[in-house]
Motif scaffolding. Structure first.
Motif, PDB file in Angstrom:
ATOM      1  N   PRO A  95       0.833  -1.214   0.000  1.00 16.61           N
ATOM      2  CA  PRO A  95       0.000   0.000   0.000  1.00 16.61           C
ATOM      3  C   PRO A  95       0.866   1.262   0.000  1.00 16.61           C
ATOM      4  O   PRO A  95       2.025   1.243   0.416  1.00 16.61           O
ATOM      5  CB  PRO A  95      -0.800  -0.102   1.296  1.00 16.61           C
ATOM      6  N   LYS A  96       0.286   2.350  -0.450  1.00 18.45           N
ATOM      7  CA  LYS A  96       0.985   3.636  -0.467  1.00 18.45           C
ATOM      8  C   LYS A  96       1.327   4.065   0.962  1.00 18.45           C
ATOM      9  O   LYS A  96       0.642   3.702   1.905  1.00 18.45           O
ATOM     10  CB  LYS A  96       0.102   4.704  -1.107  1.00 18.45           C
ATOM     11  N   PRO A  97       2.396   4.856   1.149  1.00 14.51           N
ATOM     12  CA  PRO A  97       2.744   5.337   2.492  1.00 14.51           C
ATOM     13  C   PRO A  97       1.587   6.135   3.115  1.00 14.51           C
ATOM     14  O   PRO A  97       0.936   6.926   2.453  1.00 14.51           O
ATOM     15  CB  PRO A  97       3.954   6.246   2.250  1.00 14.51           C
ATOM     16  N   GLY A  98       1.330   5.868   4.368  1.00 18.28           N
ATOM     17  CA  GLY A  98       0.246   6.538   5.068  1.00 18.28           C
ATOM     18  C   GLY A  98      -1.066   5.776   5.016  1.00 18.28           C
ATOM     19  O   GLY A  98      -1.977   6.050   5.794  1.00 18.28           O
ATOM     20  N   GLN A  99      -1.196   4.828   4.104  1.00 18.78           N
ATOM     21  CA  GLN A  99      -2.416   4.024   3.999  1.00 18.78           C
ATOM     22  C   GLN A  99      -2.210   2.699   4.716  1.00 18.78           C
ATOM     23  O   GLN A  99      -1.127   2.126   4.675  1.00 18.78           O
ATOM     24  CB  GLN A  99      -2.762   3.740   2.538  1.00 18.78           C
ATOM     25  N   ASP A 100      -3.246   2.250   5.362  1.00 17.85           N
ATOM     26  CA  ASP A 100      -3.178   0.938   5.996  1.00 17.85           C
ATOM     27  C   ASP A 100      -3.732  -0.105   5.039  1.00 17.85           C
ATOM     28  O   ASP A 100      -4.640   0.169   4.252  1.00 17.85           O
ATOM     29  CB  ASP A 100      -3.977   0.926   7.305  1.00 17.85           C
ATOM     30  N   GLY A 101      -3.202  -1.280   5.124  1.00 20.40           N
ATOM     31  CA  GLY A 101      -3.648  -2.368   4.269  1.00 20.40           C
ATOM     32  C   GLY A 101      -2.710  -3.544   4.419  1.00 20.40           C
ATOM     33  O   GLY A 101      -1.821  -3.561   5.268  1.00 20.40           O
ATOM     34  N   GLU A 102      -2.910  -4.514   3.579  1.00 22.68           N
ATOM     35  CA  GLU A 102      -2.090  -5.723   3.628  1.00 22.68           C
ATOM     36  C   GLU A 102      -1.075  -5.715   2.499  1.00 22.68           C
ATOM     37  O   GLU A 102      -1.341  -5.223   1.405  1.00 22.68           O
ATOM     38  CB  GLU A 102      -2.970  -6.966   3.518  1.00 22.68           C
ATOM     39  N   ILE A 103       0.069  -6.298   2.771  1.00 22.69           N
ATOM     40  CA  ILE A 103       1.076  -6.527   1.741  1.00 22.69           C
ATOM     41  C   ILE A 103       0.713  -7.849   1.081  1.00 22.69           C
ATOM     42  O   ILE A 103       0.504  -8.856   1.762  1.00 22.69           O
ATOM     43  CB  ILE A 103       2.482  -6.586   2.350  1.00 22.69           C
ATOM     44  N   VAL A 104       0.603  -7.848  -0.245  1.00 23.80           N
ATOM     45  CA  VAL A 104       0.183  -9.041  -0.975  1.00 23.80           C
ATOM     46  C   VAL A 104       1.350  -9.530  -1.827  1.00 23.80           C
ATOM     47  O   VAL A 104       1.925  -8.773  -2.606  1.00 23.80           O
ATOM     48  CB  VAL A 104      -1.044  -8.743  -1.867  1.00 23.80           C
ATOM     49  N   ILE A 105       1.678 -10.809  -1.662  1.00 30.81           N
ATOM     50  CA  ILE A 105       2.755 -11.432  -2.436  1.00 30.81           C
ATOM     51  C   ILE A 105       2.122 -12.473  -3.340  1.00 30.81           C
ATOM     52  O   ILE A 105       1.412 -13.372  -2.861  1.00 30.81           O
ATOM     53  CB  ILE A 105       3.783 -12.107  -1.514  1.00 30.81           C
ATOM     54  N   THR A 106       2.335 -12.367  -4.639  1.00 30.80           N
ATOM     55  CA  THR A 106       1.795 -13.336  -5.586  1.00 30.80           C
ATOM     56  C   THR A 106       2.930 -13.890  -6.435  1.00 30.80           C
ATOM     57  O   THR A 106       3.926 -13.209  -6.681  1.00 30.80           O
ATOM     58  CB  THR A 106       0.738 -12.695  -6.510  1.00 30.80           C
ATOM     59  N   GLY A 107       2.753 -15.123  -6.868  1.00 28.78           N
ATOM     60  CA  GLY A 107       3.768 -15.747  -7.700  1.00 28.78           C
ATOM     61  C   GLY A 107       3.273 -17.057  -8.282  1.00 28.78           C
ATOM     62  O   GLY A 107       2.256 -17.609  -7.850  1.00 28.78           O
ATOM     63  N   GLN A 108       3.990 -17.566  -9.250  1.00 24.12           N
ATOM     64  CA  GLN A 108       3.626 -18.815  -9.920  1.00 24.12           C
ATOM     65  C   GLN A 108       3.967 -20.048  -9.092  1.00 24.12           C
ATOM     66  O   GLN A 108       3.348 -21.088  -9.246  1.00 24.12           O
ATOM     67  CB  GLN A 108       4.324 -18.908 -11.279  1.00 24.12           C
ATOM     68  N   HIS A 109       4.983 -19.925  -8.213  1.00 25.39           N
ATOM     69  CA  HIS A 109       5.445 -21.068  -7.437  1.00 25.39           C
ATOM     70  C   HIS A 109       5.271 -20.802  -5.949  1.00 25.39           C
ATOM     71  O   HIS A 109       5.560 -19.717  -5.463  1.00 25.39           O
ATOM     72  CB  HIS A 109       6.917 -21.363  -7.736  1.00 25.39           C
ATOM     73  N   ARG A 110       4.814 -21.806  -5.235  1.00 23.54           N
ATOM     74  CA  ARG A 110       4.579 -21.689  -3.798  1.00 23.54           C
ATOM     75  C   ARG A 110       5.882 -21.386  -3.055  1.00 23.54           C
ATOM     76  O   ARG A 110       5.921 -20.571  -2.141  1.00 23.54           O
ATOM     77  CB  ARG A 110       3.955 -22.984  -3.276  1.00 23.54           C
ATOM     78  N   ASN A 111       6.959 -22.033  -3.442  1.00 26.03           N
ATOM     79  CA  ASN A 111       8.247 -21.817  -2.782  1.00 26.03           C
ATOM     80  C   ASN A 111       8.717 -20.375  -2.911  1.00 26.03           C
ATOM     81  O   ASN A 111       9.301 -19.814  -1.988  1.00 26.03           O
ATOM     82  CB  ASN A 111       9.317 -22.751  -3.343  1.00 26.03           C
ATOM     83  N   GLY A 112       8.477 -19.763  -4.062  1.00 30.75           N
ATOM     84  CA  GLY A 112       8.862 -18.380  -4.266  1.00 30.75           C
ATOM     85  C   GLY A 112       8.080 -17.433  -3.369  1.00 30.75           C
ATOM     86  O   GLY A 112       8.643 -16.485  -2.807  1.00 30.75           O
ATOM     87  N   VAL A 113       6.792 -17.686  -3.214  1.00 26.21           N
ATOM     88  CA  VAL A 113       5.952 -16.850  -2.348  1.00 26.21           C
ATOM     89  C   VAL A 113       6.408 -16.985  -0.900  1.00 26.21           C
ATOM     90  O   VAL A 113       6.528 -15.995  -0.169  1.00 26.21           O
ATOM     91  CB  VAL A 113       4.466 -17.227  -2.512  1.00 26.21           C
ATOM     92  N   ILE A 114       6.692 -18.200  -0.471  1.00 34.32           N
ATOM     93  CA  ILE A 114       7.150 -18.420   0.905  1.00 34.32           C
ATOM     94  C   ILE A 114       8.508 -17.761   1.123  1.00 34.32           C
ATOM     95  O   ILE A 114       8.748 -17.140   2.161  1.00 34.32           O
ATOM     96  CB  ILE A 114       7.212 -19.936   1.215  1.00 34.32           C
TER      97      ILE A 114
END
Length: 123
Positions: A95-114
């Motif tokens: 999220p933009k600075p000053g905004q609250d929210g979640e950081i979202v990590i997406t990827g093709q491989h589960r190991n990469g996301v972890i």
């Protein structure tokens, strides 16, 4: 006793003492190899400590962090974020600075996301 009067060696006008080397073998050295063998069986499997959901596009994980820490995750001119994304082959949405929210990590491989999630947690 050899410990109190070690052999002296003279090299280029300098005196060096030669300490005796005593190698000791322990009875249980061979048993240690078996101890680690069982615990390393799961080393290739991904960690289940993080919640990673499967989506039609790949895998996704979300995490909450205070907005004050976003600048450390992004890094100078986005370098830290880009480095994590390149090395783990993921996409990180912050999220933009000053905004609250979640950081979202997406990827093709589960190991990469972890891996990306772990690196962000370390930051």
């Amino acid at each position: 006793m050899e410990v109190l009067r070690p052999q002296l060696i003279r090299i280029d006008g300098r005196n060096y003492r030669k300490n005796p080397v005593q190698e000791q073998t322990y009875q249980h050295e061979e048993d240690e190899e078996d101890f680690y063998q069982g615990s390393m069986e799961c080393a290739d499997e991904p960690c289940d400590a993080y919640e990673v959901e499967q989506t039609p596009q790949g895998f996704r994980s979300t995490l909450r962090a205070p907005s004050l820490l976003y600048k450390h995750i992004v890094g100078k001119r986005g370098d830290t974020r880009k480095k994590i994304e390149m090395e783990t082959k993921t996409s990180i949405s912050i999220p933009k600075p000053g905004q609250d929210g979640e950081i979202v990590i997406t990827g093709q491989h589960r190991n990469g996301v972890i891996s990306a999630r772990t690196r962000i947690d370390v930051l």
